[in-house]
Design a protein around this motif. Structure first.
Motif, PDB file in Angstrom:
ATOM      1  N   HIS A 164       2.614   5.845  -1.540  1.00  0.00           N
ATOM      2  CA  HIS A 164       3.637   7.613  -1.307  1.00  0.00           C
ATOM      3  C   HIS A 164       4.402   7.350  -2.727  1.00  0.00           C
ATOM      4  CE1 HIS A 164       1.561   8.305   1.844  1.00  0.00           C
ATOM      5  NE2 HIS A 164       1.553   6.999   2.521  1.00  0.00           N
ATOM      6  N   THR A 165       5.032   6.213  -3.172  1.00  0.00           N
ATOM      7  CA  THR A 165       6.089   5.384  -3.813  1.00  0.00           C
ATOM      8  C   THR A 165       6.336   5.586  -5.294  1.00  0.00           C
ATOM      9  OG1 THR A 165       6.971   4.656  -1.559  1.00  0.00           O
ATOM     10  CG2 THR A 165       7.844   4.215  -4.760  1.00  0.00           C
ATOM     11  N   GLY A 166       4.488   5.784  -5.435  1.00  0.00           N
ATOM     12  CA  GLY A 166       4.037   5.853  -7.214  1.00  0.00           C
ATOM     13  C   GLY A 166       4.213   4.013  -7.704  1.00  0.00           C
ATOM     14  N   LEU A 167       4.793   3.719  -7.389  1.00  0.00           N
ATOM     15  CA  LEU A 167       4.294   2.155  -8.014  1.00  0.00           C
ATOM     16  C   LEU A 167       2.790   1.458  -8.495  1.00  0.00           C
ATOM     17  CD1 LEU A 167       5.862  -0.711  -8.441  1.00  0.00           C
ATOM     18  CD2 LEU A 167       5.590  -1.289  -6.675  1.00  0.00           C
ATOM     19  N   GLY A 168       3.355   1.358 -10.106  1.00  0.00           N
ATOM     20  CA  GLY A 168       2.112   0.677 -10.271  1.00  0.00           C
ATOM     21  C   GLY A 168       2.045  -0.854  -9.743  1.00  0.00           C
ATOM     22  N   LEU A 169       0.685  -1.175  -9.933  1.00  0.00           N
ATOM     23  CA  LEU A 169      -0.414  -2.587  -9.335  1.00  0.00           C
ATOM     24  C   LEU A 169      -0.755  -3.211 -10.484  1.00  0.00           C
ATOM     25  CD1 LEU A 169       0.405  -4.692  -8.006  1.00  0.00           C
ATOM     26  CD2 LEU A 169      -2.128  -4.130  -6.375  1.00  0.00           C
ATOM     27  N   ILE A 170      -0.165  -4.056 -11.079  1.00  0.00           N
ATOM     28  CA  ILE A 170      -1.678  -4.871 -12.425  1.00  0.00           C
ATOM     29  C   ILE A 170      -1.877  -6.191 -11.110  1.00  0.00           C
ATOM     30  CG2 ILE A 170      -2.099  -6.556 -14.569  1.00  0.00           C
ATOM     31  CD1 ILE A 170      -0.254  -4.159 -15.226  1.00  0.00           C
ATOM     32  N   LEU A 176      -7.646   2.746 -11.722  1.00  0.00           N
ATOM     33  CA  LEU A 176      -7.756   3.529 -10.020  1.00  0.00           C
ATOM     34  C   LEU A 176      -6.473   3.821 -10.231  1.00  0.00           C
ATOM     35  CD1 LEU A 176      -9.395   4.287  -7.844  1.00  0.00           C
ATOM     36  CD2 LEU A 176      -8.084   2.468  -6.758  1.00  0.00           C
ATOM     37  N   ASP A 177      -6.813   5.210  -9.890  1.00  0.00           N
ATOM     38  CA  ASP A 177      -5.214   6.238  -9.200  1.00  0.00           C
ATOM     39  C   ASP A 177      -5.541   6.315  -8.142  1.00  0.00           C
ATOM     40  OD1 ASP A 177      -4.263   7.797 -11.447  1.00  0.00           O
ATOM     41  OD2 ASP A 177      -6.540   8.117 -12.130  1.00  0.00           O
ATOM     42  N   ALA A 178      -4.191   4.737  -7.283  1.00  0.00           N
ATOM     43  CA  ALA A 178      -4.700   5.600  -5.716  1.00  0.00           C
ATOM     44  C   ALA A 178      -2.974   6.303  -5.592  1.00  0.00           C
ATOM     45  CB  ALA A 178      -4.058   4.122  -5.558  1.00  0.00           C
ATOM     46  N   GLY A 179      -3.412   7.078  -5.547  1.00  0.00           N
ATOM     47  CA  GLY A 179      -2.355   8.426  -4.252  1.00  0.00           C
ATOM     48  C   GLY A 179      -1.382   8.502  -5.898  1.00  0.00           C
ATOM     49  N   SER A 180       0.359   8.268  -5.049  1.00  0.00           N
ATOM     50  CA  SER A 180       1.156   8.596  -6.420  1.00  0.00           C
ATOM     51  C   SER A 180       1.227   7.550  -7.750  1.00  0.00           C
ATOM     52  CB  SER A 180       2.329   9.415  -5.969  1.00  0.00           C
ATOM     53  OG  SER A 180       2.838   7.842  -5.381  1.00  0.00           O
ATOM     54  N   GLY A 181       0.840   5.826  -6.762  1.00  0.00           N
ATOM     55  CA  GLY A 181       0.388   5.442  -7.617  1.00  0.00           C
ATOM     56  C   GLY A 181      -0.476   4.718  -8.467  1.00  0.00           C
ATOM     57  N   ARG A 182      -1.291   3.935  -9.571  1.00  0.00           N
ATOM     58  CA  ARG A 182      -2.394   3.613  -9.967  1.00  0.00           C
ATOM     59  C   ARG A 182      -2.454   1.787 -10.197  1.00  0.00           C
ATOM     60  NH1 ARG A 182       0.424   7.864 -12.018  1.00  0.00           N
ATOM     61  NH2 ARG A 182       2.353   5.874 -12.542  1.00  0.00           N
ATOM     62  N   ILE A 183      -3.622   1.139 -10.495  1.00  0.00           N
ATOM     63  CA  ILE A 183      -3.911   0.116  -9.830  1.00  0.00           C
ATOM     64  C   ILE A 183      -4.876  -0.256 -10.975  1.00  0.00           C
ATOM     65  CG2 ILE A 183      -4.674  -1.680  -8.739  1.00  0.00           C
ATOM     66  CD1 ILE A 183      -4.586   0.017  -6.340  1.00  0.00           C
ATOM     67  N   ARG A 243       0.678  -0.676   0.104  1.00  0.00           N
ATOM     68  CA  ARG A 243       0.294  -0.024   0.327  1.00  0.00           C
ATOM     69  C   ARG A 243       0.708   0.846   0.321  1.00  0.00           C
ATOM     70  NH1 ARG A 243      -1.567   4.194   3.268  1.00  0.00           N
ATOM     71  NH2 ARG A 243      -3.793   5.225   2.879  1.00  0.00           N
ATOM     72  N   ASP A 244       1.852   1.663   1.150  1.00  0.00           N
ATOM     73  CA  ASP A 244       3.052   2.231   0.051  1.00  0.00           C
ATOM     74  C   ASP A 244       3.122   2.912  -0.813  1.00  0.00           C
ATOM     75  OD1 ASP A 244       1.592   3.174   3.539  1.00  0.00           O
ATOM     76  OD2 ASP A 244       3.585   1.626   3.925  1.00  0.00           O
TER      77      ASP A 244
END
Length: 807
Positions: free
Chosen positions: A478-484, A597-604, A473-474
């Motif tokens: 916060h770090t801008g990691l993308g998740l698929i 979804l845009d989640a903070g600085s990251g995207r899912i 989650r962090d």
């Protein structure tokens, strides 16, 4: 009724013996024939049969043993250990690698063992036969890359062989290629003088002669052809002047040799990446047991080679005849801007006890592995993808079910789920698109999220540490990691129905999870407000005019407001859903399956089905969709179709906790998991800890997490009766326009699946065969009783005649 419990093979031998001595009762003879026919139809075999046969081979002091069978269970310890005992007794074993091609990661045991000569098949044009199984071996997954197998290939398509009756017929299969190599081995052994044969001829020296003398084919890669096509004359020249020595196979890792060095030649090395693991085999022709003296060393050809960092994992004790050498290859941080090639050699010293006739106390040999590596500057973060291999579970050790429930002839998920096995086509697509894909063989706490654009989670079955959930989650927010995330089906009622009875262990086997571990994924995604359901959805749909097959995927039941969610009409084929469809006049309903979804600085991005990425039973691919998902998660590029205002949700999708899929309480999941009951090993960047090099043996002999009594294999049509290897069944999925040909090779246990309860085969497996055994025993008893009665009558008549004469 008394059921006679005995091995099928022993019963058949008993009946054959009785038939040769007695004139069997006609009914008993018909029952005998029916029993043999049933065994042939079921195509089952038991570990005990092979143990008896192998003991016989050892007792008869055989030199060469061919095995045209195989199975996916490399953790059947009695079988594996007996193969070791065979080779330790200087028996050269040759085995077919299987007819499950062209899929990768489909090597069969025992051909995937390092002390066995594994043989693949080619046609007369020197092309790899489509049915021939491919590497890599899956023993070493998830922490690295598998072993190079097969060892060699030989002609295995349309080979003329003799019929059982008279004449000849055309045969195809690796079961045909394997005895061809066994014949080559026998010829090579025969040219060595008998006085020298015991001194130099052994499983390792013969494999050295075969792989070093083989002709490398120009098209296939190392996991398709091994060393290449077997060459009798070249191998003869090697053996003619052979001196006992140790060597490494393969002896070269060359990033410039494409396509042979796939997948390594597909992606250059660069600083900051996860270690690239290359797993080679040590062949010790000096003796059945050997030892690595000292440690392997890296000897660069020039100063540039000092930019290379290599950690080693290897067999300190080499037995029987073979061991492993795993290289963990990385570029040091000071090479972040380097572009060019690095060359050098890995050297390894091996010693073995000397022969009794030798004066020296030991034999010694230096092995050399030549490296030629391509290095590039570290790519930008947006082009780097991290593939989670750590949370993947496959068969063995547990019953991990197939992902696509439309496929009923292959019920086990045993291909490795690795980038370079059943996801190898996807890997090629991503590298061609300019992405760099690295394998994470450690928990999610073990990587630096600043280095990667996207973390890719596909078809995962394991649980997650609480620290992993918090860190992910962090990393995203916060770090801008993308998740698929590509999920899979999960339905407890369906899992229970998929159980089957295993005659080898005499127990019921039930899936330990679904196609994916949805409850675990939901825990991982809970802080992000996303969850999957327990529906099993099937159907076709279109996105941007591209048709895609949704094969046994699940639905999205939680998603935050403001996200983009795509829903399509599907049929729910889960147990509960199928019942509702029968009672309802409406057979299809709209289900959400794709979300952004845009989640903070990251995207899912999440999707409910992985079949469109998995080569195993793919109907249609979704590579274009994956590319668009990566554009979003790594580069924040939004496709206008996927992100149209029509699919943006103003209200969250929400399902109560008590309606989410639950875990099974009747399964001891810790027996299969790398998480449950295990400590969290690393809490920081694993690039520098080199996960897997401490306390984890890459070879099966070092593993201690297994279950007893696995069934070894089935004498599948393609492996056992090679004439059927090239035959195919045409399977058309509902609503699909594409016909998929599925080889009738080694598909064991598929016919015993309990989701086909109407099958006569299942009935035969459970009660018909024991009934036949009981009836055969009863008829045999009656026949013997009748014979005894006849003898009594004869004896009585003889006594009467004697008395009459005396009178």
């Amino acid at each position: 009724m008394i059921i006679l419990v005995m091995g099928h093979l022993l019963l058949v031998l008993l009946l054959v013996k009785i038939q040769s001595v007695l004139d069997l009762h006609p009914t008993l003879k018909s029952m005998h024939f029916a029993y043999l026919q049933m065994l042939s139809f079921l195509q089952v075999s038991y570990t005990s049969w092979f143990l008896d046969a192998f003991n016989y081979a050892i007792a008869m002091n055989m030199d060469v043993l061919n095995l045209s069978i195989g199975g996916p269970d490399y953790l059947d310890l009695p079988f594996v250990e007996k193969v070791w005992e065979l080779t330790a007794n200087n028996i050269i074993m040759v085995s077919a690698i299987g007819n499950d091609g062209p899929l990768y990661g489909t090597l069969n045991n025992p051909a995937d063992q390092s002390d066995v000569i594994g043989v693949g098949g080619i046609d007369y044009n020197d092309h790899i036969a489509s049915f021939s199984s491919r590497g890599m071996s899956t023993w070493e997954i998830p922490h690295g890359y598998g072993r190079v197998k097969p060892d060699v290939v030989a002609y295995g398509r349309e080979i003329m062989g003799s019929k059982i009756s008279t004449g000849c017929k055309s045969l195809s299969g690796t079961s045909v290629a394997s005895p061809v190599v066994a014949g080559v081995v026998c010829l090579l052994a025969s040219v060595i003088p008998e006085t020298e044969r015991k001194k130099i001829l052994n499983p390792a020296s013969m494999k050295q002669a075969l792989v070093e003398g083989a002709s490398k084919l120009p098209g296939p890669n190392m996991y398709e052809q091994g060393a290449g096509r077997v060459d009798l004359l070249e191998s003869f020249e090697i053996l003619k002047s052979y001196k006992p020595r140790a060597s490494i196979f393969p002896g070269v890792l060359d990033y410039t040799d494409c396509p042979y060095s796939w997948p390594f030649c597909r992606q250059p090395l660069y600083a900051g990446a996860m270690p690239v693991v290359f797993n080679a085999t040590i062949l010790n022709g000096m003796g059945v047991i050997g030892y690595v003296e000292g440690s392997p060393t890296w000897n660069p050809s020039d100063e540039v080679g000092n930019l290379l960092s290599i950690h080693f994992k290897y067999s300190e004790v080499i037995w029987p005849w073979t061991g492993f050498l795993a290289l963990y290859i990385q570029i040091k941080e000071e090479g972040a801007q380097f572009s060019g090639e690095i060359e050098g050699n890995i050297t390894l010293n091996v010693i073995s006890p000397s022969d009794k006739e030798e004066k020296a106390g030991k034999r010694s040999s230096t092995c050399v592995l030549r490296l030629k590596l391509k290095v590039i500057p570290t790519p930008p973060r947006s082009n780097r993808i991290l593939w989670d291999q750590f949370h993947n579970i496959k068969y063995p050790p547990g019953y991990i079910p197939r992902d696509s429930l439309d496929v009923r002839n292959d019920i086990l998920d045993w291909h490795g789920d690795h980038l370079h096995t059943n996801f190898h086509i996807m890997f090629n697509m991503l590298t061609e698109a300019g992405y760099y894909v690295e394998t994470l063989g450690s928990p999610l706490t073990c990587f630096d999220a600043h280095q990667y654009g996207t973390l890719l989670l596909v078809d995962l079955e394991d649980e997650y540490f609480p620290e992993e959930i918090r860190k992910l989650r962090d990393d995203i927010v916060h770090t801008g990691l993308g998740l698929i995330v590509f999920s899979e089906w999960y339905n407890i009622d369906t899992m229970v129905k998929m159980r089957f009875f295993d005659d080898n262990t005499r127990s019921w086997w039930t899936p330990v999870t679904g196609g994916a571990n949805v409850p675990a994924l939901n825990d991982l995604l809970a802080p992000l407000g996303i969850a999957f359901g327990d529906k099993i959805l099937n159907g076709d749909f279109f996105i941007d005019d591209e048709q895609t097959r949704y094969a046994s995927g699940t639905d999205i039941v939680r998603f935050p407001r403001g996200g983009y969610v795509h829903s399509f009409p599907f049929m729910d084929s889960s147990e509960s859903g199928a019942t509702q469809n029968i009672l309802s006049s409406k057979s299809k309903a709209d289900y959400p399956i794709l979300g952004f979804l845009d989640a903070g600085s990251g995207r899912i991005a999440v999707y409910g089905d992985s079949n469109c990425l998995d080569s195993s039973h793919m109907v249609t691919n979704c590579y274009l969709l994956l590319r668009k998902m990566l554009d979003f998660t790594s580069k924040n590029v939004k496709d206008p179709v996927l992100f149209s205002g029509k699919v943006r949700i103003d209200k969250p999708i929400y399902q109560n906790d008590n309606q989410l899929p639950s875990r099974r309480t009747d399964i001891n999941f810790s027996a299969y998991s790398a998480v449950v009951g295990k400590p969290l090993v690393c809490g920081s960047d694993s690039r520098f800890e080199v996960w897997g090099t401490k306390g984890y043996n890459l070879h099966v002999r070092g593993r201690n997490r297994r279950l007893p009594g696995y069934p070894v294999l089935d004498l599948g049509i393609g492996l056992n009766s090679s004439s059927f290897a090239s035959e195919t069944y045409n399977l058309r999925s509902p609503g699909s326009t594409k016909i998929k040909d599925v080889s009738t090779g080694n598909k064991y246990l598929g016919i015993l699946s309990a989701d086909e309860l109407d099958m006569s085969v299942l009935a035969a497996s459970r009660w018909l065969l024991p009934a036949i055994v009981a009836v055969c025993g009863l008829l045999l008893f009656l026949s013997l009783w009748r014979i005894r009665q006849k003898r009594r009558r004869r004896r009585k008549g003889s006594n009467s005649a004697t008395r009459f004469t005396n009178l």
